[in-house]
Structure formats: structure tokens, C-alpha cells
Design a protein around this motif. Structure first.
Motif, PDB file in Angstrom:
ATOM      1  N   ILE A   8      35.990  29.355  45.345  1.00  0.00           N
ATOM      2  CA  ILE A   8      35.558  28.328  46.303  1.00  0.00           C
ATOM      3  C   ILE A   8      36.407  27.074  46.152  1.00  0.00           C
ATOM      4  O   ILE A   8      36.861  26.483  47.135  1.00  0.00           O
ATOM      5  CB  ILE A   8      34.071  27.989  46.119  1.00  0.00           C
ATOM      6  N   SER A  34      45.250  34.484  52.429  1.00  0.00           N
ATOM      7  CA  SER A  34      44.580  34.614  53.726  1.00  0.00           C
ATOM      8  C   SER A  34      43.322  35.455  53.603  1.00  0.00           C
ATOM      9  O   SER A  34      42.280  35.120  54.165  1.00  0.00           O
ATOM     10  CB  SER A  34      45.509  35.285  54.740  1.00  0.00           C
ATOM     11  N   THR A  35      43.437  36.537  52.857  1.00  0.00           N
ATOM     12  CA  THR A  35      42.273  37.422  52.703  1.00  0.00           C
ATOM     13  C   THR A  35      41.121  36.677  52.058  1.00  0.00           C
ATOM     14  O   THR A  35      39.977  36.735  52.529  1.00  0.00           O
ATOM     15  CB  THR A  35      42.634  38.627  51.830  1.00  0.00           C
ATOM     16  N   LYS A  80      39.636  34.046  54.306  1.00  0.00           N
ATOM     17  CA  LYS A  80      38.738  34.610  55.318  1.00  0.00           C
ATOM     18  C   LYS A  80      37.419  35.053  54.694  1.00  0.00           C
ATOM     19  O   LYS A  80      36.368  34.899  55.299  1.00  0.00           O
ATOM     20  CB  LYS A  80      39.419  35.818  55.970  1.00  0.00           C
ATOM     21  N   LYS A  81      37.486  35.589  53.501  1.00  0.00           N
ATOM     22  CA  LYS A  81      36.253  36.039  52.834  1.00  0.00           C
ATOM     23  C   LYS A  81      35.312  34.871  52.592  1.00  0.00           C
ATOM     24  O   LYS A  81      34.109  34.954  52.814  1.00  0.00           O
ATOM     25  CB  LYS A  81      36.624  36.662  51.477  1.00  0.00           C
ATOM     26  N   VAL A  82      35.913  33.792  52.127  1.00  0.00           N
ATOM     27  CA  VAL A  82      35.077  32.647  51.755  1.00  0.00           C
ATOM     28  C   VAL A  82      34.550  31.921  52.986  1.00  0.00           C
ATOM     29  O   VAL A  82      33.398  31.537  53.061  1.00  0.00           O
ATOM     30  CB  VAL A  82      35.885  31.671  50.867  1.00  0.00           C
ATOM     31  N   THR A  83      35.416  31.707  53.953  1.00  0.00           N
ATOM     32  CA  THR A  83      34.993  30.876  55.083  1.00  0.00           C
ATOM     33  C   THR A  83      34.640  31.699  56.322  1.00  0.00           C
ATOM     34  O   THR A  83      33.983  31.216  57.219  1.00  0.00           O
ATOM     35  CB  THR A  83      36.115  29.917  55.502  1.00  0.00           C
ATOM     36  N   GLY A  84      35.160  32.920  56.363  1.00  0.00           N
ATOM     37  CA  GLY A  84      34.957  33.690  57.587  1.00  0.00           C
ATOM     38  C   GLY A  84      36.002  33.383  58.623  1.00  0.00           C
ATOM     39  O   GLY A  84      36.042  33.987  59.688  1.00  0.00           O
ATOM     40  N   LEU A  85      36.858  32.404  58.340  1.00  0.00           N
ATOM     41  CA  LEU A  85      37.912  32.065  59.293  1.00  0.00           C
ATOM     42  C   LEU A  85      39.262  32.401  58.686  1.00  0.00           C
ATOM     43  O   LEU A  85      39.427  32.372  57.474  1.00  0.00           O
ATOM     44  CB  LEU A  85      37.913  30.563  59.596  1.00  0.00           C
ATOM     45  N   THR A  86      40.245  32.670  59.531  1.00  0.00           N
ATOM     46  CA  THR A  86      41.609  32.809  59.029  1.00  0.00           C
ATOM     47  C   THR A  86      42.198  31.413  58.876  1.00  0.00           C
ATOM     48  O   THR A  86      41.746  30.477  59.551  1.00  0.00           O
ATOM     49  CB  THR A  86      42.491  33.584  60.027  1.00  0.00           C
ATOM     50  N   PRO A  87      43.164  31.227  57.985  1.00  0.00           N
ATOM     51  CA  PRO A  87      43.756  29.900  57.822  1.00  0.00           C
ATOM     52  C   PRO A  87      44.254  29.311  59.155  1.00  0.00           C
ATOM     53  O   PRO A  87      44.093  28.123  59.406  1.00  0.00           O
ATOM     54  CB  PRO A  87      44.930  30.129  56.864  1.00  0.00           C
ATOM     55  N   SER A  88      44.850  30.154  59.998  1.00  0.00           N
ATOM     56  CA  SER A  88      45.359  29.630  61.276  1.00  0.00           C
ATOM     57  C   SER A  88      44.221  29.149  62.163  1.00  0.00           C
ATOM     58  O   SER A  88      44.335  28.114  62.820  1.00  0.00           O
ATOM     59  CB  SER A  88      46.179  30.687  62.021  1.00  0.00           C
ATOM     60  N   MET A  89      43.120  29.903  62.136  1.00  0.00           N
ATOM     61  CA  MET A  89      41.983  29.478  62.949  1.00  0.00           C
ATOM     62  C   MET A  89      41.425  28.165  62.414  1.00  0.00           C
ATOM     63  O   MET A  89      41.099  27.269  63.186  1.00  0.00           O
ATOM     64  CB  MET A  89      40.897  30.558  62.910  1.00  0.00           C
ATOM     65  N   PHE A  90      41.371  28.070  61.099  1.00  0.00           N
ATOM     66  CA  PHE A  90      40.898  26.839  60.462  1.00  0.00           C
ATOM     67  C   PHE A  90      41.737  25.663  60.922  1.00  0.00           C
ATOM     68  O   PHE A  90      41.239  24.621  61.331  1.00  0.00           O
ATOM     69  CB  PHE A  90      40.966  27.005  58.938  1.00  0.00           C
TER      70      PHE A  90
END
Lengths: 598, 186, 150
Positions: free
Chosen positions: B125, B158-159, B162-172
Motif C-alpha cells: 500500500i 502496473s499489476t 491495479k490490484k491495490v487501487t483497481g485502476l491502471t496507472p494510466s487511468m489514475f
């Protein structure tokens, strides 16, 4: 033929004509001088003849004088002497005349002078003889000698005169033969002159003929052109008009009349007459545009309506421009096209467009219904089933548990289908915005999205460098997601999936096989995997909507995935193909256009 | 007008502590890992005053020993996440055990008991939190960020992101950018 | 600092009766010490929140598709009010469209939950969300970059 060509050349012809005229003038002047010469020769001959005549006359008078004297001497009749003064007078006259006649001939003049002298002496002798004869005492011897002397003198005179006469005669003869030659010459000249003149005349006539013929042909062509132009106007549905701005003369083409719904030349071509054929609502606008254009001589282009006598409305496009005619007068010419059909078609198109927009809106709301309102109750069903399965697990029979399981599976399947349907309809939607899209980024995003799945399956994904193209980003992402998901799904049991995505040149066999016009027009993107593959004979079928293959039974799927891919590629004016064989994995080829085919 | 700022929580915290302690005339020594050595015993009311004044800054004095340990563990982890150089060559467990002088088993138990999450999870986290900060700063590329955080590859970052936030870095990043744009137009 | 021992105060606004029931049952079965308050529309929720006497919730679940005041409207209002800056807002929705998710995050949501179609999944999701939320609050992490999508 070259000569004829030369001949037809009017410059050369003018030159030739000039030369010919010069030649004719030369011959003409020659002929004129010859005629003059002939004239003078004739004059000379006439003069000579007259001289001869006068001389003969003189001689005869002298003879008659002689006779008269002799007769008197013989008869002593006075009546024979009556005329002697008169005769003398005549002789004097004759001498005068001869003097005049021989004025130009110095030799002859001299002769005449001599003759005068001789005649004077002869008359002297006459007088002496007369005196001798008249005396009362006639000296017969003296008389006789006087007579003899007179006689001899007369003979001598005669000889002299004959000499002159002969010489004159010779002269005449000479002049005569000269005259013949000259006559011949002048005849030849005249002949030549005539021939030449005729030739010139003929050639001129010929040339004129040729020119006229040419003109006639040109005229015929022009007439033909005019006719074909007229019928072209008729066929194409346009008419033209002209107005000479200096003279205010209007010309209307035949078809312009027909456009107005009347026979050609049904009325005199001018503005007032044609006004009643314009649609009343357009009249003001058209007149204004026309009048304004006359002020600033700008080209015009307007659309208006004709109202024919049959109350038919024709939509007309009128184009007018200014130019100068052959005499330098400013004229305005215009063409009117009948665009009624096009106009009607445009209206139809607009109607269709409106309808399409309406259908599109309906489709969108349908989309919304599917994506939300249908999924809601479905989700509830699933939720309640899962609650039941959990809570009432103990009170259910095995069969009951089975049934619920089957309901759950069916509901899940329905949900997947709904989601896929939404995806599919999103690819059909009308408002497609094409932007420069970096496919590498799209692929990276896809891999990120599928990260969990990739990790679960221990998949290895190799990516090559992909191009940037004009595309709809969300659709291409869907394309990649679907293809990579498939590769992740249809794997061999114990083999971790190996997927590669890269860009490649189009091979020559592919140009032929996929009928590509120019291999520089497309990018080829390859998505290949090492999964279970399928029979190549299905390579077209799998892109069909809802088509699944027999091997798919144990893999969850709706049959929409590849249909969506096909749709997306189609939206981008590309195409998608696949090569596969059972257990050998599958290679998907996505062809996307490079340039502005979109 | 709007100002963007970033901060170092640690330094801010310590500065506040220093200010407050000096205000109350308490002699102290700032240790690391969230500890202060107070030279003398403080009276209860001074202690309460200190607590109140620090509470304003959301700085709480932990009196529960176990809670203290938890805090130290957290601080240790945050330290290594935010400073690449401090990242240990040994395993995390070894490092923490050495640093805090407890058996690792004990450390993990206490941590889970109190935070209801594992140390590994906490580390993840924190890493992702720093990744977010670095992404917002826009100074490093994603590859550089993954290196800075000791990930073996961008994909791995990236993996986990996405696991932690549910978003991909690009989406973030997209969301942050759009949020910025939105607040700029308001 | 919010200790886990304090009962977690949770709010849910959802116009669907069944969804409210599911959520409530899930929370109950999770046996976490939670206080749950349910609302059936946005207006009710906002009226409650704007009452100055109430204790602020730790986390608030908002359904997007509500008649009248939608979840998005509520979200905007909440984020416009600095009083609620420490309240985590979770959007609870049927849509899984990336665009919707992004839009809600941009408007200030912290969590996005796609309504699961399985009860045990629902429990799992709620547990994870509450945990994650608590981690964030207790670790002093930046709530503005707190995003969690599940």
C-alpha cells in the motif's frame, strides 16, 4: 501536292498574283507599243501610197498639159488651153500636199523640192513653147526643138518621178513586210496576254472557289456544332442566354425556352417577356442579383425557380459571367441548369438523414435499456439465487441444489451476453471520432486491464513496436481486449499461454490472397498465440455473429467477441483474417489502413 | 489563484514537535522512528497540554506500547519505501527484526492484530501510495518509478497498482489530470 | 486516528429495496462492528448529512441511478462541502463502463464498486472496501489520491 498547298497559302497567292499582274502589265505595254508601231507603219504606208498617188496625179496633169499643148499646136484650138491655169493650180496644190506628206522624209523632201524645180522649169518650157506656138510667125524649127526639149524634159521628169514612185513603192513593200512581222509579233503578244489573263482569271477563280468551299465547310461544321450543342443543351437540361450590354439585345438558346416550358422562340428574347416565367417569389431576388451584377460586372451564381405555363416548378441553377464579343462590346452570358432532380434528391437525402438520426437515437436509448434496465433484474436473480444457495443449502435436495446451480449458470451466461451485446452496439453507434491513436499505448492499457488474468494464467506477452494511426481509441482497445482475452481463454491445458502482438510487412502471398490493391496502404498487426487453435476452414465463420465452434463448448463465451472485432476493423475500413490449425495456436491478422482512407 | 505543493510529512512533524516542546519549555531529544526522548518527567497537566497542542496537528502521543511498536514498524516501512538507498539488501523481515530488535514473528503478529492487515500488504500500500505521488509529480516516467520503488518491471508495478487501487496507472493519471482541469476551470 | 475498535459508521443511499436488504445482510454477516444507516433517496441522504448535529460517517455508499437527486448529484454536493472532506465516498453502481468509473473519480469519489451478482462476492467486496478505507485513514495517506475500484 506541295505546290497546291503552297497555292492555297494566301500569302504566296498574293505574291503570285502580284507577279502575274506585273507580267501582264509588261506584256500589255509591249502590246501597246507594238500597236503604236503598227499604226505608224500603216500611216507610213498610207502616206507613201498617197505620195505615189499625188506623184502619179502630177505626172498625169503634166501629161495632160503636154497633150493640151500638143493639141493646140496641132489644131490651134484655144479651148485646149482653157484649163492650164486650173491645172497649174492643181499642180501647186499637189506639190504643197507632197511637201506635207514628205515633211518627215528629208530625202524625199529634197526629191520633191527637186521636182518642184523641175516642174517649174517644165512650165517655163511650156510657156516658152506656147509662146512659140502662138506667134504668128511660127518658127517651126524652133518650135520643134522646143517641143522635143519639152518632151525629153517630160520624159526625164517622168523618169524622175518614176524613180521616186519606185523608191516609194519599195519603201511600201518593206514597210509592208515589216508590218507583217509586227503584226505577227503583236498577235503573239496578244495571244500571250489573253492566255496569261485567262490563267490568272482561272487561278483566281479556283482560289476563290477553294476559299468559298472552305468557308462553306467551316460554316457547315459550325452549323453542325450549333445543332449538336442545341441537342446537348436539350439532353443535359440547360439553356443559355446572352445579352449585349451596349445594344441591350438578348439572345436565348432554344433549350432555354424549353426550360421555361415553351417552344423555342415562342416570344421575343428580352427581359420583360421572360419575367412571367420566373417563380413570383424568386423574381425580386433574381432581378436584384442581375441588376447588381450589371453594375459591378461580377460573375453571378444563384438558384431560383421557373414556373412554366403548365404550373410546373423547375429548380434552376443560373450562372452568369461577363466577356467581350468580336466587336469589343461587353456581353453577359449565362447558363441555366435544370437541377430539379438533384434538388429533389437532396431533399430526399435530407429526409433519409433525419430518419437515420432518429433511428440512431432510438438505437442509443435501446442501448441504454439493454445496458442498465435489463441487467438490473438479471443481477437480482443472480443475487437471490446465491442467497438461496447459501441460506437454504441444508433444506434443499441434491436436485434442488443442481437446479439452482443451473439457474445461476444460465443467468451468468445471459449477463455475459448482455455485456457483449452492449459492446457490440457501441461499435455500431454513429458518432465515430477518429483521432491519432498510438497503438502501443492501447496495447499497454489492454495488458494492464487484463493483468489479473494474465498473471493467473502465467501468460507471457511479447509486444513489438506498433504504429500510430487515425482511429477510434475505445474501439481499438476493445479489439485488443477481445483478441488477447481469446488467446488467454483458449489455451491448452497445461501450457501457459504465449501471446505475441507485433506489426509486420504485408507478404506478397497475402497481397494476392487478400486482394490488397497496394501493400503500402495497410498496416498489418499480428496477434498470435500457442493455444488450441481451430480448423482453417472455419476461418471466416468465426467472425460471424454468435458463431461458436464445437471445441468452444468447454470454454465460456458468447460468440460475440470476434464479431465485435470484425465490426471494429470494418469501421476503420480495414479487415481481419486468421490462420490456424488444431493444436497449433492461432494467428490473427488485423489490416488497418495507413492513410486517409477514412 | 491555486498553488500546488508537496511536503515531507516527517520534517513537518518534527518541526511542529520541536516548536511545541520549546513552547512548553520541555527539554527533549528527537530520536528517529517517531520517538522523542524527554529528559525529565513531565507533570500530568503539562503532558495533557502537550497532547492537546499536538492533537491540533493530528499528532498523537501513543501510550500503548503495542501501538507504539506498530507505529515504529510503520515508520520504518515508510522510511525504506520513500528512500531507495535505505532499501535493505536483506529481506524485509530480517531488516525490521534487526531494526526494531524483535523477533519477526512477534512483529507480524502484533501488526496484524492491531491493523488487521499484514506487513506485506502495508508495504504494498505504501509503495503504491508513493507511486501515486510520483505519477502526480510527473517528473519520472512509469519505468523510472518502477525502478525507484524496487519493482522488477513496469508490468509488475502496473499489476500491483491495479490490484491495490483497481485502476491502471494510466487511468489514475487520467483521472488526476481531468480533476486538475476541472478544478482549474471552476 | 480512527481505531478499528470504534464502530465504523456507514451510510448507504440506494433506491432499490432489495439492494438495501442485501447490503444490510452482508454487513450483518460480516460481524464487523459497524453502524449502518440506510436511505432510499439522495434527498434523504443530503438532508441527514447537512444536519450539523450528526456524527460524520467514515464511509458513505452511493447508488448512482437514483430518481430525483442522483448519486452523482449527491457526490458533487458532498465534495463541494469542506465539512465532508474526510468522508470516503464509495459509488455503488451496476455500470462497469470505464467512462462512468473515471467520471465518478473525477467528481471526487474514492471508491467505485460494481454491484456484484453473488452474495458472497458482495460480502467480500464490502469487507475489502471497509478495510482498505480504514487502512487509508489510519496510515495518514492522502485521501485525495485514495482510489479503489472493485
Amino acid at each position: 501536292m506541295k505546290f497546291l498547298k503552297l497555292f492555297k497559302n494566301s500569302q504566296v497567292f498574293k505574291l503570285a498574283l502580284g507577279v502575274a499582274i506585273l507580267v501582264v502589265c509588261y506584256f500589255g505595254s509591249k502590246f501597246f507599243s507594238q500597236m503604236q508601231k503598227l499604226n505608224s507603219t500603216l500611216e507610213l504606208i498610207a502616206k507613201s501610197n498617197e505620195t505615189q498617188l499625188e506623184l502619179e496625179k502630177l505626172l498625169s496633169i503634166i501629161n495632160s498639159y503636154d497633150y493640151s499643148l500638143r493639141n493646140y499646136i496641132i489644131t490651134k484650138d484655144e479651148s485646149y488651153l482653157q484649163n492650164r491655169f486650173l491645172n497649174r493650180g492643181i499642180i501647186e496644190e499637189g506639190i504643197k500636199k507632197l511637201k506635207v506628206l514628205t515633211a518627215n522624209d528629208s530625202l524625199r523632201s529634197k526629191d520633191i523640192q527637186t521636182l518642184e524645180k523641175l516642174i517649174n522649169y517644165r512650165f517655163k518650157l511650156f510657156r516658152e513653147t506656147l509662146i512659140a506656138a502662138k506667134s504668128s510667125n511660127v518658127d517651126q524649127l524652133g518650135l520643134n526643138s522646143k517641143l522635143k526639149r519639152s518632151n525629153d524634159y517630160t520624159e526625164m521628169m517622168k523618169m524622175f518621178v518614176y524613180k521616186i514612185i519606185n523608191s516609194e513603192r519599195l519603201k511600201t513593200k518593206f514597210e509592208n513586210s515589216n508590218h507583217q512581222f509586227e503584226l505577227q509579233d503583236s498577235l503573239i503578244t496578244a495571244f500571250l496576254l489573253i492566255i496569261l489573263s485567262l490563267l490568272i482569271l482561272l487561278l483566281s477563280f479556283n482560289k476563290t472557289n477553294i476559299d468559298v468551299e472552305e468557308l462553306r465547310q467551316a460554316n457547315d461544321k459550325l452549323k453542325l456544332l450549333n445543332e449538336s450543342f442545341n441537342s446537348a443543351e436539350k439532353t443535359a437540361g440547360f439553356g443559355h442566354w446572352m445579352v449585349n450590354l451596349e445594344t441591350d439585345e438578348y439572345t436565348f438558346s432554344d433549350n432555354l425556352y424549353r426550360l421555361m416550358g415553351v417552344e423555342p422562340n415562342a416570344f421575343e428574347a428580352n427581359l420583360e417577356n421572360s419575367i412571367k416565367y420566373f417563380h413570383p417569389d424568386d423574381l425580386e431576388y433574381v432581378s436584384k442579383v442581375h441588376k447588381d451584377s450589371l453594375l459591378n460586372q461580377q460573375s453571378t451564381s444563384i438558384v431560383f425557380r421557373f414556373l412554366t405555363p403548365n404550373n410546373e416548378i423547375k429548380y434552376i441553377m443560373g450562372v452568369g459571367s461577363f466577356t467581350k464579343d468580336g466587336n469589343g462590346n461587353l456581353i453577359k452570358i449565362g447558363v441555366n441548369y435544370d437541377i430539379t432532380n438533384e434538388y429533389k434528391k437532396t431533399l430526399e437525402l435530407e429526409e433519409n438523414n433525419k430518419e437515420l438520426k432518429y433511428i440512431n437515437t432510438e438505437l442509443e436509448s435501446f442501448n441504454n435499456i439493454v445496458s442498465h434496465d435489463l441487467q438490473e433484474p438479471l443481477r437480482k436473480i443472480q443475487m437471490f439465487i446465491s442467497r438461496l444457495e447459501e441460506k437454504e443449502f441444508d433444506s434443499l435436495s441434491q436436485q434442488g441444489i443442481d437446479y439452482f446451480s443451473k439457474i445461476r449458470i444460465a443467468a451468468n451466461r445471459m449477463q455475459t451476453l448482455l455485456i457483449d451485446l452492449v459492446d457490440y452496439s457501441r461499435t455500431i453507434k454513429g458518432d465515430k471520432v477518429f483521432v491519432e491513436t498510438d497503438l502501443n499505448k492501447i496495447l499497454t492499457d489492454t495488458i494492464q486491464d487484463l493483468a489479473t488474468n494474465i498473471e493467473e494464467k502465467n501468460a507471457v506477452i511479447q509486444i513489438g513496436k506498433l504504429p500510430t494511426i487515425k482511429a477510434i481509441p475505445f474501439q481499438l482497445k476493445q479489439l485488443f481486449i477481445n483478441l488477447v482475452s481469446n488467446s488467454l481463454k483458449y489455451t491448452k491445458d497445461d501450457v501457459p499461454p504465449q501471446i505475441s502482438v507485433f506489426s509486420n510487412e504485408i507478404a506478397d502471398e497475402e497481397i494476392f490472397e487478400y486482394k490488397i490493391a497496394n501493400k503500402e496502404d495497410f498496416y498489418k498487426i499480428v496477434i498470435s498465440d500457442n493455444g488450441i487453435g481451430f480448423k482453417q476452414e472455419y476461418s471466416d465463420k468465426i467472425f460471424l455473429l454468435f458463431k461458436r465452434l464445437e471445441t468452444d463448448a468447454k470454454y465460456a463465451g458468447t460468440g460475440l467477441g470476434l464479431a465485435i472485432c470484425n465490426r471494429i476493423v470494418d469501421n476503420h475500413k480495414g479487415f481481419i483474417k486468421v490462420k490456424s490449425s488444431p493444436n497449433e495456436g492461432a494467428n490473427f491478422y488485423v489490416f488497418l489502413p495507413k492513410g486517409d482512407l477514412i | 489563484m491555486k498553488l500546488n505543493y508537496n511536503y515531507d510529512g516527517n520534517i513537518a512533524c518534527r518541526t511542529i514537535l520541536q516548536d511545541q516542546l520549546e513552547k512548553l519549555n520541555i527539554s527533549y531529544q528527537l530520536l528517529d522512528l517517531g520517538q522523542i526522548e524527554i529528559s525529565d518527567d513531565i507533570a500530568d497537566d503539562s503532558f495533557e497540554e502537550l497532547q492537546t497542542s499536538l492533537n491540533r496537528f493530528a499528532i498523537h502521543i501513543i501510550d500503548n506500547p503495542k501501538a507504539q511498536l506498530i507505529q515504529r514498524i510503520k515508520d520504518a516501512i515508510i522510511e525504506i519505501v520513500y528512500d531507495k538507498d535505505k532499501f535493505p539488501n536483506t529481506t524485509i523481515s530480517q531488516y525490521l527484526s534487526d531494526k526494531l530488535n524483535y523477533r519477526y514473528g512477534y512483529i507480524t503478529n502484533v501488526f496484524s492484530e492491531y491493523t488487521y492487515t499484514s506487513i506485506e500488504n502495508f508495504i504494498i500500500i505504501q509503495k503504491i501510495e508513493r507511486a501515486k505521488k510520483l505519477i502526480i509529480e510527473e517528473k519520472l516516467s512509469l519505468t523510472e518509478i518502477s525502478y525507484e520503488l524496487n519493482y522488477s518491471s513496469v508490468a509488475y508495478l502496473s499489476t500491483q497498482f491495479k490490484k491495490v487501487t483497481g485502476l491502471t496507472p494510466s487511468m489514475f493519471k487520467r483521472v488526476i489530470d481531468r480533476r486538475r482541469k476541472l478544478s482549474n476551470t471552476e | 486516528m480512527i481505531a478499528h475498535q470504534d464502530p465504523m459508521h456507514i451510510l448507504l443511499a440506494d433506491d432499490d429495496e432489495d439492494d438495501r436488504a442485501f447490503f444490510s445482510e452482508a454487513i450483518t454477516e460480516l460481524k464487523m462492528d459497524n453502524k449502518l444507516t440506510l436511505f432510499e433517496d439522495g434527498k434523504g441522504l443530503m438532508d441527514y448529512l447537512l444536519n450539523p448535529d450528526i456524527k460524520l460517517p467514515h464511509i458513505l455508499f452511493l447508488d448512482l441511478n437514483m430518481p430525483g437527486k442522483t448519486g452523482l448529484d449527491c457526490l458533487k454536493e458532498i465534495r463541494a462541502n469542506s465539512r465532508f472532506k474526510d468522508v470516503s465516498v464509495a459509488i455503488y453502481s451496476t455500470s462497469s463502463s470505464e467512462k462512468d468509473i473515471e467520471d465518478t473519480f473525477i467528481e471526487g469519489a474514492n471508491i467505485y464498486i460494481k454491484k456484484p451478482n453473488d452474495f458472497s462476492m458482495l460480502k467480500k467486496v464490502i469487507k475489502e472496501v471497509i478495510n482498505m478505507n480504514w487502512q487509508f485513514h489510519t496510515s495518514g495517506l492522502n485521501i485525495e489520491t485514495f482510489f479503489f475500484s472493485i
